[in-house]
Write a protein that holds these residues in place. Structure first.
Motif, PDB file in Angstrom:
ATOM      1  N   ASP A  31      73.819   8.055  31.440  1.00 25.14           N
ATOM      2  CA  ASP A  31      73.132   9.093  30.657  1.00 25.14           C
ATOM      3  C   ASP A  31      74.107   9.991  29.904  1.00 25.14           C
ATOM      4  O   ASP A  31      73.941  11.221  29.860  1.00 25.14           O
ATOM      5  N   LYS A  32      75.110   9.356  29.309  1.00 28.53           N
ATOM      6  CA  LYS A  32      76.063  10.089  28.483  1.00 28.53           C
ATOM      7  C   LYS A  32      75.461  10.339  27.098  1.00 28.53           C
ATOM      8  O   LYS A  32      74.569   9.615  26.651  1.00 28.53           O
ATOM      9  N   PRO A  33      75.951  11.350  26.366  1.00 28.50           N
ATOM     10  CA  PRO A  33      75.534  11.531  24.976  1.00 28.50           C
ATOM     11  C   PRO A  33      75.853  10.270  24.172  1.00 28.50           C
ATOM     12  O   PRO A  33      76.828   9.562  24.472  1.00 28.50           O
ATOM     13  N   TRP A  34      75.053   9.999  23.132  1.00 31.16           N
ATOM     14  CA  TRP A  34      75.177   8.760  22.370  1.00 31.16           C
ATOM     15  C   TRP A  34      76.602   8.457  21.899  1.00 31.16           C
ATOM     16  O   TRP A  34      77.108   7.352  22.143  1.00 31.16           O
ATOM     17  N   LEU A  40      82.410   4.414  25.098  1.00 29.13           N
ATOM     18  CA  LEU A  40      82.662   3.769  26.392  1.00 29.13           C
ATOM     19  C   LEU A  40      82.363   2.279  26.328  1.00 29.13           C
ATOM     20  O   LEU A  40      83.084   1.467  26.915  1.00 29.13           O
ATOM     21  N   LEU A  41      81.324   1.914  25.596  1.00 32.57           N
ATOM     22  CA  LEU A  41      80.946   0.506  25.482  1.00 32.57           C
ATOM     23  C   LEU A  41      82.026  -0.285  24.751  1.00 32.57           C
ATOM     24  O   LEU A  41      82.406  -1.380  25.183  1.00 32.57           O
ATOM     25  N   GLU A  42      82.516   0.256  23.659  1.00 33.07           N
ATOM     26  CA  GLU A  42      83.561  -0.450  22.911  1.00 33.07           C
ATOM     27  C   GLU A  42      84.834  -0.572  23.739  1.00 33.07           C
ATOM     28  O   GLU A  42      85.508  -1.612  23.703  1.00 33.07           O
ATOM     29  N   LEU A  67      71.313   1.152  25.155  1.00 32.49           N
ATOM     30  CA  LEU A  67      71.718   2.541  24.926  1.00 32.49           C
ATOM     31  C   LEU A  67      70.830   3.279  23.931  1.00 32.49           C
ATOM     32  O   LEU A  67      70.509   4.450  24.119  1.00 32.49           O
ATOM     33  N   LYS A  68      70.459   2.612  22.851  1.00 36.50           N
ATOM     34  CA  LYS A  68      69.668   3.243  21.798  1.00 36.50           C
ATOM     35  C   LYS A  68      68.615   2.251  21.323  1.00 36.50           C
ATOM     36  O   LYS A  68      68.719   1.683  20.239  1.00 36.50           O
ATOM     37  N   PRO A  69      67.587   2.013  22.128  1.00 32.50           N
ATOM     38  CA  PRO A  69      66.600   0.976  21.815  1.00 32.50           C
ATOM     39  C   PRO A  69      65.701   1.366  20.641  1.00 32.50           C
ATOM     40  O   PRO A  69      65.642   2.533  20.241  1.00 32.50           O
ATOM     41  N   ALA A  70      64.996   0.367  20.122  1.00 30.76           N
ATOM     42  CA  ALA A  70      63.982   0.614  19.107  1.00 30.76           C
ATOM     43  C   ALA A  70      62.908   1.517  19.716  1.00 30.76           C
ATOM     44  O   ALA A  70      62.618   1.424  20.909  1.00 30.76           O
ATOM     45  N   PRO A  71      62.312   2.416  18.917  1.00 29.48           N
ATOM     46  CA  PRO A  71      61.319   3.353  19.474  1.00 29.48           C
ATOM     47  C   PRO A  71      60.201   2.669  20.248  1.00 29.48           C
ATOM     48  O   PRO A  71      59.792   3.143  21.316  1.00 29.48           O
TER      49      PRO A  71
END
Length: 254
Positions: A31-34, A40-42, A67-71
């Motif tokens: 739950d880190k900021p985007w 971190l992923l890279e 991490l940032k899914p489609a709505p």
């Protein structure tokens, strides 16, 4: 899908593996900021994907999954982040299909082909995908990436560089996961309802051994029977102060 806004109609233009998806899930659960989560992923991919451009593109696909899914896939992903366990491939595949309807379309076509034949040819599959997604070079890349992804999950088996693939292992989801999978299927298809019998026999699920009944303890879908006796699964609209979904079981021979 006319008239349905679908931000998950995205091209899966990089192969991903269960290991990489698990890395993305682990970071998503922090739950880190985007911006921090993406960084971190890279960093986590540095030892897995050598080329910088390839690493960036792979991170984009993974980030668009966990991490940032489609709505429209947000509820699917949020539930999975909290409950994913067991054979983690089930959860990764559901999340990928919900966020990248291109992969869902590929799985559907592969499932239809394998129901009639022993193998699927990437070249003919590419032509089919172009008929619905457009005659673009990126569709060539995406079709190949989708097949390579399904191979990495063990759903298909084929030699590197070979266009022919055969069905691989069959994955058995936990019974409680099946309603969630059906929700992911509906998001991938861009629909809000689906016949339960059709869902359990969906070609997109060619890699799964599904039960003939489901227990609905999952809060984002509801089961109802129409006057004709047809059993339908529907996505529950979000409501304030909604009571918890009751547990029901529907048994069907499929």
């Amino acid at each position: 899908r006319a008239g349905v806004a679908m931000s998950n109609r995205r091209i899966l233009d990089r192969m991903v593996t269960p290991e990489w998806m698990s890395t993305a899930l682990r970071i998503a659960r922090m739950d880190k900021p985007w911006p921090e989560a993406r960084q971190l992923l890279e960093v986590a991919l540095r030892d897995k994907v050598e080329a910088k451009t390839g690493r960036r593109k792979t991170a984009t696909v993974l980030a668009g999954s966990w991490l940032k899914p489609a709505p429209e896939a947000q509820a699917v992903v949020d539930w999975a982040k909290e409950h994913a366990g067991g054979d983690i491939r089930v959860w990764h595949l559901g999340v990928l299909m919900a966020n990248y309807s291109f992969l869902g379309d590929v799985c559907a076509e592969v499932g239809r082909i394998l129901a009639l034949a022993q193998e699927v040819d990437t070249r003919s599959l590419r032509s089919t995908m172009k008929s619905t997604w457009g005659d673009r070079d990126v569709v060539n890349v995406a079709t190949r990436s989708a097949i390579r992804t399904l191979r990495s999950f063990g759903c298909l088996v084929g030699e590197n560089g070979e266009s022919r693939s055969e069905v691989g292992c069959r994955i058995t989801p936990e019974r409680s996961t099946v309603p969630w999978l059906i929700h992911a299927l509906m998001v991938a298809r861009g629909v809000r309802e689906v016949d339960l019998r059709d869902a359990l026999a969906a070609p997109e699920f060619f890699m799964f051994d599904l039960p003939t009944s489901i227990d609905n303890g999952y809060p984002h879908i509801e089961i109802f029977t129409e006057g004709s006796g047809r059993v339908v699964i529907g996505i529950v609209e979000r409501r304030e102060h909604s009571p918890p979904a009751s547990t029901k079981q529907m048994s069907l021979d499929v």
